[in-house]
Write an enzyme that holds these catalytic residues in place. Structure first.
Site, PDB file in Angstrom:
ATOM      1  N   CYS A  13       0.846  -1.193   0.000  1.00  0.00           N
ATOM      2  CA  CYS A  13       0.000   0.000   0.000  1.00  0.00           C
ATOM      3  C   CYS A  13       0.879   1.240   0.000  1.00  0.00           C
ATOM      4  O   CYS A  13       2.111   1.154   0.043  1.00  0.00           O
ATOM      5  CB  CYS A  13      -0.932   0.013   1.220  1.00  0.00           C
ATOM      6  SG  CYS A  13      -0.064   0.199   2.796  1.00  0.00           S
ATOM      7  N   ASP A  61       2.006  25.194 -31.515  1.00  0.00           N
ATOM      8  CA  ASP A  61       2.849  25.586 -32.635  1.00  0.00           C
ATOM      9  C   ASP A  61       2.057  25.258 -33.904  1.00  0.00           C
ATOM     10  O   ASP A  61       1.409  24.215 -33.977  1.00  0.00           O
ATOM     11  CB  ASP A  61       4.155  24.802 -32.598  1.00  0.00           C
ATOM     12  CG  ASP A  61       4.954  24.971 -33.867  1.00  0.00           C
ATOM     13  OD1 ASP A  61       5.242  26.120 -34.232  1.00  0.00           O
ATOM     14  OD2 ASP A  61       5.269  23.941 -34.497  1.00  0.00           O
ATOM     15  N   ASP A 104       6.166  20.088 -32.150  1.00  0.00           N
ATOM     16  CA  ASP A 104       6.546  18.858 -32.834  1.00  0.00           C
ATOM     17  C   ASP A 104       7.787  18.210 -32.244  1.00  0.00           C
ATOM     18  O   ASP A 104       8.269  17.206 -32.747  1.00  0.00           O
ATOM     19  CB  ASP A 104       6.735  19.106 -34.332  1.00  0.00           C
ATOM     20  CG  ASP A 104       7.803  20.164 -34.615  1.00  0.00           C
ATOM     21  OD1 ASP A 104       8.580  20.475 -33.694  1.00  0.00           O
ATOM     22  OD2 ASP A 104       7.859  20.666 -35.746  1.00  0.00           O
ATOM     23  N   ASP A 122      11.115  23.083 -30.956  1.00  0.00           N
ATOM     24  CA  ASP A 122      10.285  23.724 -29.947  1.00  0.00           C
ATOM     25  C   ASP A 122      10.738  23.411 -28.525  1.00  0.00           C
ATOM     26  O   ASP A 122       9.990  23.646 -27.573  1.00  0.00           O
ATOM     27  CB  ASP A 122       8.824  23.264 -30.111  1.00  0.00           C
ATOM     28  CG  ASP A 122       8.236  23.719 -31.435  1.00  0.00           C
ATOM     29  OD1 ASP A 122       8.532  24.848 -31.846  1.00  0.00           O
ATOM     30  OD2 ASP A 122       7.501  22.933 -32.051  1.00  0.00           O
TER      31      ASP A 122
END
Length: 851
Positions: free
Chosen positions: A25, A530, A741, A745
């Site tokens: 857990c 973009d 892309d 960028d």
């Protein structure tokens, strides 16, 4: 037998990826991480509950041996494996150097040189007369036996071509999916045994309470005391058999001062059994009103919690199906070219450069480049794109994808962990094990929850006695508090939803590189795109041809001849369109480029166009200034203005001083772009376009895709290096995601709160952002947003249920409402309710499979 572990350089942090099967857990993962972080030299420790792993980064003085000891002390031992190698011909002088190099292999924890003999097995473990016998201990999950053997022999190549021979099995350890299946199967067996043993106890105890005639029958035949003895014996078998897992884990944790969920179950069941056993063995030591037994409570606690864990394990297995299916996609063997011919080899034995022959309908085993043949490849597992993609010589193929109806041959370019599929699996597993910011609150609560529950249980017992209650009801109330308050549901609430959400995303070609991106993406208010390559195709195409049909055909042919050697994007568009026109006209199936005439005296007109001699004719291709420079009368002026207003580039073609055709060139908008933008705007997201094109051209694209407030949400004339500054400005509106892309960028992707790389699934795209869309469909952005919102909604539902459940039922179990005439909760019902809460949380998360 002396262990020799090479020293690590403090300048280069080392990493360990360990498997820990004892984590059950969120509280367990917290203890594992704290145990490791408390060691000097540990930089980070991140536990993954669903994969049962922990990733540790450390430098000296921390060491693998010390980290393993820390985990052992904390009660969460790491899973390790051992492989023994015999190296014949290894001299003593070289042994220390070799052992140091072997110890540096990724995943190796300890290297031990053997000097003894195991007579019981009849196998000599002593060193060979002229060599060495080494036993390697390595972290399960960080390397495999085959990878270990390969790395070891690579080291030995520099020692005169020595070879290490492995003794024993070289099978890799079971995958997380197989371990999950084995755990579920073991829980099913334990639950079945516990159920068979518990049923008579339940019938004897509850039947006597609920059916007076049955009680009289027991008294008249075996007697109450004999009934108790039978119940005690069967319950003892339940506790020392199927229930031993709670005792084995819970009691040591209690003694260490770090009680956990197993401790609560162990204390509750032992308290009920111990009290009942004392009453059974020494009944005269208790007042008559306290001579009651609760063997059915102790047995049912174990049985019901095993039932809950079995259902939970099955549900976890279903939640992890996405990763399991990805792992199963890679074939185990391949047809590999060798000097002697094509042979079948295990995929693990392949290396970069091997030539693989792939038959029709087979799955690609590893990443590579096609060197012979062409076929249609189904890449749905990678991109989510249902349509097969045409692949020919020079094209990339990806391991796990499915070949179509043609045989091909390809050269392997990546193996093992370097393949796209392996990196995707690692990425998804990493995201599934990540802790969201919302999990921090849960960790703080579960860290103190179990000790608090134990104190509440003791307080309940004391208060009931202080109020004049008998020993038995006071004990039962205390046990009920202890059992019903297990924090399993709290610990599972977040990770199981992340597991299901990221797994579902992987099936749809959406990869969250980090789990926390799920939460942050759900909170974005602005998504900036973009334009080029994201909302548009990414390269210009001819969209309009104005003129007489015959003139257009002739003009395209001559213009294409002039532009055929140019790499300019507009030139490529003209050549492609001309070749397509010639192919259509000629009905050719081959390369129509052979029909293009040769151009001579090709001269670039700077900023205007191109001039050339084709078939003895002067051909001019360019803008209006090119026509004016050549004293050519322009035609189609109104059409050119219309094209410009639509964001297209007008290009004239003139032959021998006469304009024959006007072309409109543009980067076409992707067919899915309008739907993607519409879905995002309907979800209340402000969509913005960043473009290097002129403002008017960018606004024309925005209008075509239905963007709202184009004057405010379109930013044109932005160079790649200026996009990061534009993102910074957009952040003033709120949380910003940027979609690019993944090529030029990177600064904007890093500057945004959430970077989303869209498109190719290549190395660059995979490494560029926090979220990767494996296909070029911008609708994937809307899908990712919807899935993140659904996952966070699911997490909030789970957390509400887990906290509300405990807040509501703990007071009831304590008996706080007894003065109002409401009965408390028996330990048996408490166990059932606790198990149900965990199953509810996991089942609720499974609903994300339909997201």
């Amino acid at each position: 037998m002396e262990p020799r572990t090479p020293p690590r350089s403090p300048a280069h942090p080392s990493t360990l990826h360990l498997t820990i099967d004892a984590m059950h857990c969120g509280a367990c993962t917290g203890r594992v991480e704290r145990a490791l972080r408390d060691q000097d030299g540990v930089h980070s420790a991140a536990a993954n509950l669903m994969a049962r792993t922990v990733h540790v980064t450390y430098t000296a003085p921390a060491s693998p041996h010390a980290l393993l000891e820390a985990l052992e002390t904390a009660g969460y031992p790491a899973a390790t494996l051992k492989t023994r190698y015999v190296i014949d011909g290894l001299g003593d002088a070289a042994q220390d150097n070799i052992i140091a190099q072997i110890g540096a292999i990724a995943g190796v924890i300890e290297v031990v040189q053997s000097h003894d003999t195991d007579e019981s097995k009849g196998d000599s473990l002593s060193s060979p007369p002229n060599g060495a016998a080494l036993t390697l201990t390595y972290a399960q999950g960080m390397t495999s036996p085959r990878e270990l053997t390969r790395a070891l022999n690579d080291i030995l190549k520099d020692q005169g071509g020595l070879v290490a021979v492995a003794q024993g099995s070289q099978s890799p350890p079971p995958s997380p999916a197989l371990r999950q299946q084995a755990e579920a199967a073991q829980l099913a067996r334990d639950m079945a045994i516990a159920s068979v043993l518990t049923l008579p106890v339940f019938v004897l105890a509850m039947g006597a309470h609920m059916i007076p005639a049955f009680h009289h029958w027991i008294m008249a035949t075996m007697g109450e005391r004999t009934s108790w003895v039978i119940q005690m014996g069967l319950t003892a078998l339940v506790l020392i058999g199927p229930g031993r897992v709670f005792l084995r884990k819970g009691l040591p944790a209690l003694l260490r001062g770090a009680p956990e969920m197993n401790s609560l179950v162990a204390l509750g069941s032992l308290a009920a059994f111990g009290y009942s056993a004392c009453v059974t063995i020494l009944p005269d030591a208790f007042p008559i009103v306290s001579r009651g037994v609760y063997f059915e409570a102790a047995a049912m606690i174990v049985t019901l919690i095993l039932l809950g864990r079995w259902m939970e394990a099955r549900a976890k297995g279903q939640a992890g199906e996405a990763i399991a299916k990805l792992v199963e996609l890679t074939p185990q063997t391949a047809q590999v070219e060798r000097p002697s011919g094509v042979i079948t080899l295990p995929v693990d034995d392949l290396v970069a450069g091997d030539i693989v022959h792939l038959a029709a309908g087979e799955r690609v085993c590893l990443d590579g480049v096609i060197i012979d043949g062409d076929s249609w490849i189904d890449e749905a597992m990678l991109t989510g794109e249902p349509l097969p993609q045409r692949k020919t010589v020079g094209d990339q193929v990806t391991g796990g994808t499915l070949n179509g109806a043609s045989a091909i041959s390809f050269r392997v370019t990546a193996t093992g962990a370097q393949t796209v599929l392996a990196r995707i699996i690692a990425m998804v597993e990493s995201a599934q094990g990540a802790k969201l910011p919302v999990q921090a609150l849960v960790d703080r609560v579960t860290r103190v929850f179990v000790p608090t529950v134990i104190m509440l249980s003791l307080a309940t017992f004391a208060i009931w006695l202080a109020l004049g209650a008998q020993l038995a009801p006071a004990l039962i109330a205390a046990i009920s508090v202890m059992i019903i308050a297990c924090p399993c549901a709290m610990g599972l609430a977040t990770p199981v939803s992340i597991l299901m959400g990221t797994g579902r995303a992987a099936q749809k070609g959406l990869l969250f590189r980090r789990g926390d991106a799920l939460q942050r993406l759900s909170n974005v208010s602005t998504i900036a795109f973009d334009k080029t390559g994201t909302l548009t195709i990414g390269h210009p195409q001819i969209t309009d041809c104005i003129g007489e049909p015959a003139d257009i055909t002739s003009a395209l042919r001559l213009a294409a001849a002039a532009e055929s050697r140019s790499e300019h994007p507009l030139a490529r568009a003209i050549v492609d369109r001309a070749r397509q026109s010639l192919t259509d006209a000629q009905g050719a199936t081959g390369d129509a480029g052979a029909a293009l005439p040769r151009a001579r005296k090709v001269e670039a007109l700077a900023g205007m166009g191109l001039r050339a001699q084709v078939e003895g004719k002067t051909v001019v291709i360019g803008n209006r200034r090119a026509l004016e420079a050549e004293n050519i009368a322009p035609r189609f002026i109104e059409d050119a203005e219309r094209l410009a207003q639509a964001g297209k580039t007008p290009v004239w073609i003139a032959v021998e001083g006469e304009v024959l055709a006007l072309l409109g060139l543009a980067d076409p908008i992707k067919p899915e772009a309008r739907e993607a933008v519409q879905r995002l705007q309907d979800a209340g997201i402000t969509v913005t376009i960043l473009s290097g094109d002129l403002q008017a051209s960018a606004e024309a694209v925005a209008r075509e895709i239905g963007l709202k407030d184009t004057d405010r949400n379109v930013i044109g004339g932005v160079l790649p290096e200026g996009k990061a500054a534009a993102i910074t400005a957009l952040k003033e509106r709120g949380i910003v995601a940027f979609v690019g892309d993944g090529l030029n960028d990177a600064p904007a992707l890093a500057q945004a709160d959430i970077g989303i790389a869209i498109g190719t699934g290549t190395d660059i795209a995979i490494e560029a952002a926090e979220v990767v869309l494996m296909r070029g469909d911008p609708r994937g952005v809307a899908d990712a947003l919807a899935l993140s919102k659904a996952t966070m909604r699911n997490i909030r539902q789970n957390l509400f249920w887990a906290f509300a459940y405990n807040a509501a039922l703990i007071p009831v179990a304590m008996g706080a409402f007894t003065p109002l005439g409401l009965h408390g909760i028996s330990p048996m019902l408490a166990a059932g309710a606790m198990a149900f809460s965990s199953v509810f949380v996991v089942t609720n998360a499974l609903r994300l499979r339909a997201a």
